[in-house]
Design a protein around this motif. Sequence first.
Motif, mmCIF file in Angstrom:
data_model
loop_
_atom_site.group_PDB
_atom_site.id
_atom_site.type_symbol
_atom_site.label_atom_id
_atom_site.label_comp_id
_atom_site.label_asym_id
_atom_site.label_seq_id
_atom_site.Cartn_x
_atom_site.Cartn_y
_atom_site.Cartn_z
ATOM 1 N N ASN A 188 0.813 -1.219 0.000
ATOM 2 C CA ASN A 188 0.000 0.000 0.000
ATOM 3 C C ASN A 188 0.843 1.265 0.000
ATOM 4 O O ASN A 188 0.425 2.294 -0.518
ATOM 5 C CB ASN A 188 -0.941 0.010 1.210
ATOM 6 N N SER A 189 2.039 1.191 0.606
ATOM 7 C CA SER A 189 2.905 2.368 0.698
ATOM 8 C C SER A 189 3.414 2.769 -0.688
ATOM 9 O O SER A 189 3.942 1.941 -1.450
ATOM 10 C CB SER A 189 4.082 2.081 1.629
ATOM 11 N N TRP A 234 5.926 4.765 -1.407
ATOM 12 C CA TRP A 234 7.390 4.764 -1.494
ATOM 13 C C TRP A 234 7.950 3.346 -1.523
ATOM 14 O O TRP A 234 8.906 3.062 -2.258
ATOM 15 C CB TRP A 234 7.982 5.549 -0.330
ATOM 16 N N VAL A 235 7.390 2.445 -0.746
ATOM 17 C CA VAL A 235 7.850 1.048 -0.775
ATOM 18 C C VAL A 235 7.596 0.444 -2.151
ATOM 19 O O VAL A 235 8.459 -0.252 -2.724
ATOM 20 C CB VAL A 235 7.119 0.233 0.318
#
Length: 339
Positions: free
Chosen positions: A74-75, A77-78
């Motif tokens: 969901n992140s 950046w990840v």
Amino acid sequence: MKKLFVHHPLFRLLSPLFSGALVYLLILLINNTIEDLNTNFFTQELYVCIGLAYIIQEAARIIIVLFNRLRQPNSFWVKSILHLGTTLLITVGLVTLTMYLYFTQVLSYTPNYLELLIFNSIFCAIAVFYVLLYISNQFLHRVNTEKLEKEELARVRMEEDFIAFKRDINPALLMESLEAILVLMKKDADEAESLTEDFASVYRYILSSKKKEIVNIKEELVVLKTFIEVLNRLPFREIKLSIHDLEDTWVVPGSLLYICEGIVRSSISSDLESISVELKEEGNNIVLKYSHEEKLNKTFNISDLKMIVRSYSHFTSDSLEMYQDDAVKTIKLPKIQLG
């Protein structure tokens, strides 16, 4: 979101021509001198670099499509870091395999570590730039979406505030009351003064209650009785209100007034019959029942109470209900308990 430009056929066709030529130019500059460009530029290696650029950019585009469909992680950046790492690994694999096949099958010798490092470094830089274009576009879209959502929320709140303000001012009732006062002034000045006082007390309560989220039902009932007296002096069917014992509870200010006004406005006007309204308590609800005889083009239903429904949803999980039979319509307001 509009289609990303990297998927446009013209970009897919022309971009590798320039990036492949740029890669070949950089390799010439690394291995030769500037004077050798005129003699060595249009050679077989140029077309190999352009072809490899097509492969790398199409692979990067496919990875973009796949990651765009992924729900996890969901992140942002990840997901971006994972996307960039996957693209680099696949780019290194494709470049190494293509260069090894070209050198061994066409040039008949095995490429050394330095040659593979040069090709991988340049093509990885192009792949990183390609992915960064996508990530920056996604980030910009995310920021713009958040701004649009905030603007939409502000617009909805402004509309709700305007509707609430319009409901509180109630221009139709204001004009009707003033007209009734003007008529009464010519017939009975004392009656006109009494209507003015009742009308003013109701409006003071409505406007002052804007600062309150809930009020005690006893306070609401006092104003409700005065409001009924005002409505009965207007050209509506008369309301006869009977209030049974109600325990000490809380209501959204103006909710009972708004319901009673909705009842008289949806009922057929008549001097022969009145509307019997019964207000009592049943369990966790304040129940309002009345004998309905509604206009053909105007019925009183739950959609007319959506502002009250929204207000009550902030204080209780129980919902406001409205149902009817042949003669009686019932409205149930959930009781608001403090503590």
